[in-house]
Design an enzyme around this catalytic site. Structure first.
Site, PDB file in Angstrom:
ATOM      1  N   LYS A  13     -13.556 -53.496 -21.849  1.00 15.63           N
ATOM      2  CA  LYS A  13     -14.896 -52.993 -22.198  1.00 15.63           C
ATOM      3  C   LYS A  13     -15.510 -53.776 -23.374  1.00 15.63           C
ATOM      4  O   LYS A  13     -16.647 -54.212 -23.299  1.00 15.63           O
ATOM      5  CB  LYS A  13     -14.831 -51.503 -22.566  1.00 15.63           C
ATOM      6  CG  LYS A  13     -14.244 -50.627 -21.484  1.00 15.63           C
ATOM      7  CD  LYS A  13     -14.139 -49.179 -21.923  1.00 15.63           C
ATOM      8  CE  LYS A  13     -13.183 -48.900 -23.057  1.00 15.63           C
ATOM      9  NZ  LYS A  13     -11.753 -49.129 -22.773  1.00 15.63           N
ATOM     10  N   ARG A  88     -16.095 -39.938 -23.946  1.00 15.19           N
ATOM     11  CA  ARG A  88     -14.686 -39.994 -23.570  1.00 15.19           C
ATOM     12  C   ARG A  88     -14.155 -38.637 -23.134  1.00 15.19           C
ATOM     13  O   ARG A  88     -12.992 -38.519 -22.769  1.00 15.19           O
ATOM     14  CB  ARG A  88     -13.906 -40.435 -24.804  1.00 15.19           C
ATOM     15  CG  ARG A  88     -13.254 -41.777 -24.667  1.00 15.19           C
ATOM     16  CD  ARG A  88     -12.530 -42.014 -25.966  1.00 15.19           C
ATOM     17  NE  ARG A  88     -11.543 -43.013 -25.831  1.00 15.19           N
ATOM     18  CZ  ARG A  88     -11.723 -44.273 -26.217  1.00 15.19           C
ATOM     19  NH1 ARG A  88     -12.867 -44.666 -26.718  1.00 15.19           N
ATOM     20  NH2 ARG A  88     -10.730 -45.128 -26.093  1.00 15.19           N
ATOM     21  N   ARG A 123      -3.364 -58.706 -27.309  1.00 15.60           N
ATOM     22  CA  ARG A 123      -4.698 -58.761 -27.934  1.00 15.60           C
ATOM     23  C   ARG A 123      -4.608 -59.132 -29.424  1.00 15.60           C
ATOM     24  O   ARG A 123      -3.713 -58.689 -30.146  1.00 15.60           O
ATOM     25  CB  ARG A 123      -5.398 -57.413 -27.813  1.00 15.60           C
ATOM     26  CG  ARG A 123      -6.741 -57.408 -28.560  1.00 15.60           C
ATOM     27  CD  ARG A 123      -7.611 -56.248 -28.227  1.00 15.60           C
ATOM     28  NE  ARG A 123      -6.936 -54.986 -28.391  1.00 15.60           N
ATOM     29  CZ  ARG A 123      -7.386 -53.838 -27.902  1.00 15.60           C
ATOM     30  NH1 ARG A 123      -8.507 -53.813 -27.222  1.00 15.60           N
ATOM     31  NH2 ARG A 123      -6.725 -52.727 -28.082  1.00 15.60           N
ATOM     32  N   ARG A 156      -4.059 -54.593 -33.751  1.00 17.83           N
ATOM     33  CA  ARG A 156      -4.501 -53.226 -34.070  1.00 17.83           C
ATOM     34  C   ARG A 156      -3.314 -52.281 -34.241  1.00 17.83           C
ATOM     35  O   ARG A 156      -2.299 -52.417 -33.565  1.00 17.83           O
ATOM     36  CB  ARG A 156      -5.426 -52.710 -32.952  1.00 17.83           C
ATOM     37  CG  ARG A 156      -6.871 -53.055 -33.211  1.00 17.83           C
ATOM     38  CD  ARG A 156      -7.779 -52.788 -32.061  1.00 17.83           C
ATOM     39  NE  ARG A 156      -7.588 -51.523 -31.366  1.00 17.83           N
ATOM     40  CZ  ARG A 156      -8.354 -51.128 -30.354  1.00 17.83           C
ATOM     41  NH1 ARG A 156      -9.353 -51.893 -29.952  1.00 17.83           N
ATOM     42  NH2 ARG A 156      -8.134 -49.990 -29.746  1.00 17.83           N
ATOM     43  N   ARG A 167      -2.163 -43.256 -25.307  1.00 14.05           N
ATOM     44  CA  ARG A 167      -3.590 -43.485 -25.053  1.00 14.05           C
ATOM     45  C   ARG A 167      -3.880 -43.460 -23.550  1.00 14.05           C
ATOM     46  O   ARG A 167      -4.914 -42.965 -23.117  1.00 14.05           O
ATOM     47  CB  ARG A 167      -4.034 -44.823 -25.653  1.00 14.05           C
ATOM     48  CG  ARG A 167      -4.220 -44.756 -27.163  1.00 14.05           C
ATOM     49  CD  ARG A 167      -4.273 -46.112 -27.792  1.00 14.05           C
ATOM     50  NE  ARG A 167      -5.374 -46.926 -27.329  1.00 14.05           N
ATOM     51  CZ  ARG A 167      -5.407 -48.257 -27.415  1.00 14.05           C
ATOM     52  NH1 ARG A 167      -4.391 -48.908 -27.944  1.00 14.05           N
ATOM     53  NH2 ARG A 167      -6.449 -48.921 -26.981  1.00 14.05           N
TER      54      ARG A 167
HETATM   55  P1  AP5 Z   1     -10.649 -55.368 -24.754  1.00 15.86           P
HETATM   56  O1  AP5 Z   1     -11.967 -55.960 -24.408  1.00 15.86           O
HETATM   57  O2  AP5 Z   1     -10.303 -55.206 -26.192  1.00 15.86           O
HETATM   58  O3  AP5 Z   1     -10.432 -54.011 -23.942  1.00 15.86           O
HETATM   59  P2  AP5 Z   1     -11.054 -52.567 -24.180  1.00 15.86           P
HETATM   60  O4  AP5 Z   1     -11.269 -51.962 -22.840  1.00 15.86           O
HETATM   61  O5  AP5 Z   1     -12.231 -52.648 -25.094  1.00 15.86           O
HETATM   62  O6  AP5 Z   1      -9.801 -51.877 -24.854  1.00 15.86           O
HETATM   63  P3  AP5 Z   1      -9.661 -50.951 -26.140  1.00 15.86           P
HETATM   64  O7  AP5 Z   1      -8.182 -50.877 -26.457  1.00 15.86           O
HETATM   65  O8  AP5 Z   1     -10.558 -51.396 -27.262  1.00 15.86           O
HETATM   66  O9  AP5 Z   1     -10.144 -49.626 -25.564  1.00 15.86           O
HETATM   67  P4  AP5 Z   1      -9.935 -48.236 -26.066  1.00 15.86           P
HETATM   68  O10 AP5 Z   1     -11.004 -47.564 -25.297  1.00 15.86           O
HETATM   69  O11 AP5 Z   1      -8.589 -47.656 -25.952  1.00 15.86           O
HETATM   70  O12 AP5 Z   1     -10.103 -48.371 -27.651  1.00 15.86           O
HETATM   71  P5  AP5 Z   1     -11.290 -48.004 -28.630  1.00 15.86           P
HETATM   72  O13 AP5 Z   1     -11.369 -49.037 -29.667  1.00 15.86           O
HETATM   73  O14 AP5 Z   1     -12.513 -47.633 -27.870  1.00 15.86           O
HETATM   74  O15 AP5 Z   1      -9.527 -56.276 -24.031  1.00 15.86           O
HETATM   75  C1  AP5 Z   1      -8.154 -56.056 -24.249  1.00 15.86           C
HETATM   76  C2  AP5 Z   1      -7.418 -57.423 -24.210  1.00 15.86           C
HETATM   77  O16 AP5 Z   1      -7.439 -57.925 -22.882  1.00 15.86           O
HETATM   78  C3  AP5 Z   1      -8.044 -58.517 -25.075  1.00 15.86           C
HETATM   79  O17 AP5 Z   1      -7.028 -59.279 -25.641  1.00 15.86           O
HETATM   80  C4  AP5 Z   1      -8.884 -59.348 -24.100  1.00 15.86           C
HETATM   81  O18 AP5 Z   1      -8.969 -60.688 -24.499  1.00 15.86           O
HETATM   82  C5  AP5 Z   1      -8.105 -59.185 -22.812  1.00 15.86           C
HETATM   83  N1  AP5 Z   1      -8.959 -59.085 -21.620  1.00 15.86           N
HETATM   84  C6  AP5 Z   1      -9.980 -58.209 -21.451  1.00 15.86           C
HETATM   85  N2  AP5 Z   1     -10.527 -58.360 -20.233  1.00 15.86           N
HETATM   86  C7  AP5 Z   1      -9.811 -59.336 -19.622  1.00 15.86           C
HETATM   87  C8  AP5 Z   1      -9.888 -59.937 -18.339  1.00 15.86           C
HETATM   88  N3  AP5 Z   1     -10.823 -59.548 -17.441  1.00 15.86           N
HETATM   89  N4  AP5 Z   1      -8.983 -60.901 -18.014  1.00 15.86           N
HETATM   90  C9  AP5 Z   1      -8.047 -61.274 -18.916  1.00 15.86           C
HETATM   91  N5  AP5 Z   1      -7.928 -60.767 -20.152  1.00 15.86           N
HETATM   92  C10 AP5 Z   1      -8.807 -59.795 -20.504  1.00 15.86           C
HETATM   93  O19 AP5 Z   1     -10.741 -46.616 -29.265  1.00 15.86           O
HETATM   94  C11 AP5 Z   1      -9.638 -46.589 -30.132  1.00 15.86           C
HETATM   95  C12 AP5 Z   1      -9.351 -45.152 -30.548  1.00 15.86           C
HETATM   96  O20 AP5 Z   1     -10.495 -44.610 -31.258  1.00 15.86           O
HETATM   97  C13 AP5 Z   1      -9.115 -44.158 -29.404  1.00 15.86           C
HETATM   98  O21 AP5 Z   1      -7.776 -44.181 -28.949  1.00 15.86           O
HETATM   99  C14 AP5 Z   1      -9.511 -42.826 -30.061  1.00 15.86           C
HETATM  100  O22 AP5 Z   1      -8.470 -42.342 -30.863  1.00 15.86           O
HETATM  101  C15 AP5 Z   1     -10.692 -43.233 -30.953  1.00 15.86           C
HETATM  102  N6  AP5 Z   1     -11.977 -43.059 -30.243  1.00 15.86           N
HETATM  103  C16 AP5 Z   1     -12.835 -44.045 -29.859  1.00 15.86           C
HETATM  104  N7  AP5 Z   1     -13.893 -43.534 -29.203  1.00 15.86           N
HETATM  105  C17 AP5 Z   1     -13.726 -42.174 -29.165  1.00 15.86           C
HETATM  106  C18 AP5 Z   1     -14.451 -41.108 -28.603  1.00 15.86           C
HETATM  107  N8  AP5 Z   1     -15.600 -41.313 -27.930  1.00 15.86           N
HETATM  108  N9  AP5 Z   1     -13.978 -39.854 -28.750  1.00 15.86           N
HETATM  109  C19 AP5 Z   1     -12.823 -39.609 -29.418  1.00 15.86           C
HETATM  110  N10 AP5 Z   1     -12.055 -40.581 -29.970  1.00 15.86           N
HETATM  111  C20 AP5 Z   1     -12.501 -41.866 -29.844  1.00 15.86           C
END
Ligand code: AP5
Length: 211
Positions: A13, A88, A123, A156, A167
């Site tokens: 994402k 979420r 990552r 991270r 997660r």
């Molecule tokens: P990346 O682009 O970082 O993937 P992502 O989907 O953004 O993954 P996240 O881990 O950031 O998602 P998340 O939703 O768990 O975390 P968030 O920060 O929102 O890609 C991942 C890796 O793969 C990278 O190295 C990239 O280079 C590689 N890659 C990507 N696409 C690729 C492809 N097509 N081919 C090859 N390689 C690829 O949330 C973190 C925490 O915050 C949550 O766990 C929660 O505790 C809290 N939080 C956030 N939002 C909320 C909410 N709305 N409500 C409650 N708690 C929340």
């Protein structure tokens, strides 16, 4: 143009949203990034959020919704925005709906569990500009250093295997039901997120351009 980028942890994402944000000139709003900023600054909100994020749990809805509403009210969101990681939970989606903010499309990035584990395991994130790399799929030119701004890359805190497992479970139980919520409203489009990033961006652009 108000978009939601939806999918499990590691679906990509953040990687897609950062590129689409530049292409269409609308901000990329990641609730995860907003929380990480607060954690880094050691604010009260950051300390509270960290107590959930470090365990792989969701931050309570009210806290997340308040933070997001504040961000969306900023002037750069007038032309539109990309939400990454929000909503979420069903209550978060209902609050967004009731707030009167119209969402034009929800992109659901579909990816296998094997890819998720591989992607999150390798990552690296820039501590200065937030750019996302991968040791194998998207390595920086110089190890540990961001190509774009020279910032240091870091792993991270929520990338430990046991936290990733938690997660993924939270995603399945609390977040995946949103697919049905948005499908009912005919707002969702599925995108196969298994291919490389450079193959996925044109797919997203084609959908946006046809909107
Ligand atoms: P990346 O682009 O970082 O993937 P992502 O989907 O953004 O993954 P996240 O881990 O950031 O998602 P998340 O939703 O768990 O975390 P968030 O920060 O929102 O890609 C991942 C890796 O793969 C990278 O190295 C990239 O280079 C590689 N890659 C990507 N696409 C690729 C492809 N097509 N081919 C090859 N390689 C690829 O949330 C973190 C925490 O915050 C949550 O766990 C929660 O505790 C809290 N939080 C956030 N939002 C909320 C909410 N709305 N409500 C409650 N708690 C929340």
């Amino acid at each position: 143009m108000n978009l939601i980028f939806f999918g499990p942890p590691g679906a990509g994402k953040g990687s897609y949203a950062s590129r689409i944000s530049v292409r269409y000139g609308i901000p990329h709003i990641s609730t995860g990034d907003l929380f990480r900023k607060e954690i880094k600054a050691q604010t009260e909100l950051g300390k509270l959020a960290d107590s959930y994020i470090s365990k792989g749990r969701l931050v309570p809805d009210q806290i997340t919704v308040d933070m997001l509403k504040k961000r969306i009210a900023e002037s750069d969101c007038k032309k539109g925005f990309i939400l990454d990681g929000f909503p979420r939970t069903i209550p978060q989606a209902e609050t967004l709906e009731k707030s009167g903010i119209k969402i034009d499309k929800v992109f659901n990035f579909v990816v296998t569990n094997e890819k998720i584990i591989e992607r999150l395991g390798g990552r690296r994130t820039c501590s200065k500009c937030g750019a996302i790399y991968h040791l194998k799929n998207l390595p920086p030119k110089v190890e540990g250093i961001c190509d774009k701004c020279g910032g240091k890359l870091f792993v991270r805190d929520d990338e430990k295997p046991e936290t990733i497992k938690q997660r993924l479970e939270v995603y399945k139980n609390q977040t995946e039901p949103l697919i049905g919520f948005y499908r009912k409203r005919k707002m969702i489009v599925d995108v196969d997120a298994n291919p490389e990033v450079k193959a996925i961006i044109p797919v997203i652009e084609k959908i946006i351009d046809s909107m």
